[in-house]
Design an enzyme around this catalytic site. Structure first.
Site, PDB file in Angstrom:
ATOM      1  N   GLU A  88      -0.249   6.092  13.202  1.00  0.00           N
ATOM      2  CA  GLU A  88       0.288   7.264  12.520  1.00  0.00           C
ATOM      3  C   GLU A  88       0.063   8.549  13.304  1.00  0.00           C
ATOM      4  OE1 GLU A  88      -1.183   8.456   8.693  1.00  0.00           O
ATOM      5  OE2 GLU A  88      -3.042   7.348   8.963  1.00  0.00           O
ATOM      6  N   CYS A  94       0.800  -1.227   0.000  1.00  0.00           N
ATOM      7  CA  CYS A  94       0.000   0.000   0.000  1.00  0.00           C
ATOM      8  C   CYS A  94       0.830   1.273   0.000  1.00  0.00           C
ATOM      9  CB  CYS A  94      -0.963  -0.013   1.184  1.00  0.00           C
ATOM     10  SG  CYS A  94      -2.138  -1.376   1.095  1.00  0.00           S
ATOM     11  N   HIS A 141      -2.296   8.522   5.886  1.00  0.00           N
ATOM     12  CA  HIS A 141      -2.703   7.216   5.353  1.00  0.00           C
ATOM     13  C   HIS A 141      -4.159   6.986   5.747  1.00  0.00           C
ATOM     14  CE1 HIS A 141      -2.210   3.187   3.818  1.00  0.00           C
ATOM     15  NE2 HIS A 141      -2.651   2.683   4.948  1.00  0.00           N
ATOM     16  N   HIS A 149      -9.809   2.784  -0.135  1.00  0.00           N
ATOM     17  CA  HIS A 149      -8.401   2.402  -0.103  1.00  0.00           C
ATOM     18  C   HIS A 149      -8.097   1.537  -1.324  1.00  0.00           C
ATOM     19  CE1 HIS A 149      -4.510   1.283   1.034  1.00  0.00           C
ATOM     20  NE2 HIS A 149      -4.708   0.803   2.241  1.00  0.00           N
ATOM     21  N   PHE A 178       1.097  -3.351   4.270  1.00  0.00           N
ATOM     22  CA  PHE A 178       1.355  -4.696   4.764  1.00  0.00           C
ATOM     23  C   PHE A 178       2.781  -5.106   4.399  1.00  0.00           C
ATOM     24  CE2 PHE A 178      -3.301  -6.424   4.765  1.00  0.00           C
ATOM     25  CZ  PHE A 178      -3.582  -5.582   5.821  1.00  0.00           C
ATOM     26  N   LYS A 238      -9.208   8.785   2.082  1.00  0.00           N
ATOM     27  CA  LYS A 238      -9.801   7.447   2.000  1.00  0.00           C
ATOM     28  C   LYS A 238     -11.228   7.452   2.525  1.00  0.00           C
ATOM     29  CE  LYS A 238      -5.523   4.707   2.362  1.00  0.00           C
ATOM     30  NZ  LYS A 238      -4.520   5.780   2.558  1.00  0.00           N
TER      31      LYS A 238
END
Length: 426
Positions: free
Chosen positions: A324, A173, A313, A350, A409, A345
């Protein structure tokens, strides 16, 4: 001391294909309106799945200008990339015919490659999964292109006539951030004058939905798709899968100035780190993301208190949002509490590897218009997420430097700093 202009890299063209908005202008309008593009999945029957919603792109390849041959040989994600790259080049005003093709390159990011095409072809050659030994005679002639993500870069290179460095970046990602960061480094290293760079993914398929269902990463708020993506909200319970693409024209600052190009932003800093910790888990202190932010700011020669906006993110999972938030506090210090942070998002979902580039597009447009896009659906902030997340409504604000971050990931943590070329440096 600043870099010489032939070592500085700027964005001069933007193309976007996103849920609810095809084209950069429409994309920016959707964000500033705070509209969401999340809905019940329409590509297949989602009823067997735990999470039945996604952010889909209303994309017609023929209407988008692709030829029958291009449509036949390419996966949906590759089609996004071709169309979006053409928009970026047109926006840049570049005369591709006047460029040295050997000094023009391509970098495309993707997390899951040709997932849609492979899923469709497997269903065809296996007769809907009924055959243990598949019949390859039913496959499309260009099935090999679906198996190798490098075909994405090939297609874009053909579309723009690039014969220089060409590569695919696949780092989960963070692919969209890393593709742009890598392309900027190619230019700084003197290997190209112009790079067409960005990321694309079209992962909305049964196999992808099933995988995220298995680890409960996606939201099961199926009764309210429009408000299901809720980054930083106390009621959030997972992300909404999306798809899309963003592509940029990057070039040397002196090259852009010589032709009188419009400059959206300088790619002033980039860094990536890995947490070497867990495939999907994150340490709560955000140390690796904080380190990526620190190094990116150092490369940009920008003090933390010069950051005007953070494009987060902001996936809408509890561990990521807290992770974050901690990273912003660790890297920006007290300035983190004074800096608007938002997650797009909440509106476009996403899109895995593509989202980092889509978020860079949002960041560059925030600088262009001096407007910070909002975090939609944020009504009740999580007490552990106590920064200014720009809830619900876009905000007019002077934006000269933006930090955009991603988490993927495998432990990937990346940060890109965009700034105005005329900014003062340390």
């Amino acid at each position: 001391m600043s870099r010489p202009d032939d070592r500085r890299v700027v964005i001069t063209g933007i193309g976007v294909t996103a849920p609810g908005a095809i084209g950069t202008k429409n994309f920016w309008q959707l964000l500033t309106d705070g509209r969401t593009a999340t809905r019940r999945i329409s590509f297949f029957d989602p009823s067997p799945f735990r999470s039945q919603i996604a952010a889909e792109v209303d994309f017609d390849a023929e209407l988008a200008g692709l030829t029958p041959q291009e449509i036949r040989r390419t996966d949906r994600a590759a089609q996004f990339a071709i169309v979006t790259a053409r928009e970026a080049v047109e926006d840049s005003g570049l005369d591709l015919g006047a460029l040295d093709p050997a000094r023009t390159g391509v970098t495309i990011g993707s997390a899951v490659g040709a997932t849609t095409g492979l899923d469709q072809e497997y269903r065809t050659v296996s007769d809907g999964g009924r055959l243990d030994v598949v019949d390859g005679t039913y496959a499309v002639p260009h099935l090999y292109n679906f198996l190798v993500p490098s075909s994405f870069a090939t297609e874009v290179a053909w579309a723009v006539g690039a014969e220089g460095p060409s590569t695919v970046v696949s780092t989960g990602c963070t692919s969209g951030l890393d593709a742009v960061g890598y392309a900027a480094e190619v230019i700084r290293d003197g290997l190209a004058d112009v790079m067409v760079a960005g990321a694309t993914d079209a992962p909305i398929s049964p196999i992808t939905v099933a995988c995220f269902d298995a680890i409960k990463a996606t939201t099961a708020r199926n009764d309210d798709p429009e408000h299901a993506s809720r980054p930083f909200d106390a009621s959030r319970n997972g992300f909404v899968l999306g798809e899309g693409c963003a592509v940029f024209v990057l070039e040397r600052l002196d090259h852009a100035r010589a032709r009188g190009a419009h400059v959206y932003a300088e790619v002033a800093g980039y860094a990536t780190r890995s947490n070497a910790f867990h495939m999907t888990g994150l340490r709560p202190d955000g140390r690796e993301m904080a380190e990526a932010i620190r190094v990116a700011l150092d490369e940009a020669r920008l003090d933390a208190d010069r950051v005007d906006y953070v494009n987060a993110h902001g996936s809408g999972t509890k561990q990521n949002d807290r992770h974050e938030t901690a990273a912003f506090k660790a890297s920006l210090g007290e300035h983190a509490y004074r800096t608007p942070v938002s997650s797009i998002k909440s509106m476009v979902g996403h899109s895995l590897g593509a989202i980092g580039s889509i978020e860079i597009a949002a960041s560059a447009l925030a600088m262009e218009h001096h407007v910070v896009p909002p975090t939609a659906n944020l009504h009740t902030p999580d007490p552990e997420c106590d920064l200014d997340y720009v809830p619900l409504t876009a905000r007019d604000q002077l934006v000269d430097a933006v930090l955009s971050v991603g988490s993927g990931f495998g432990g990937f943590q990346s940060a890109v700093v965009l700034a105005r070329p005329e900014r003062s440096v340390r």
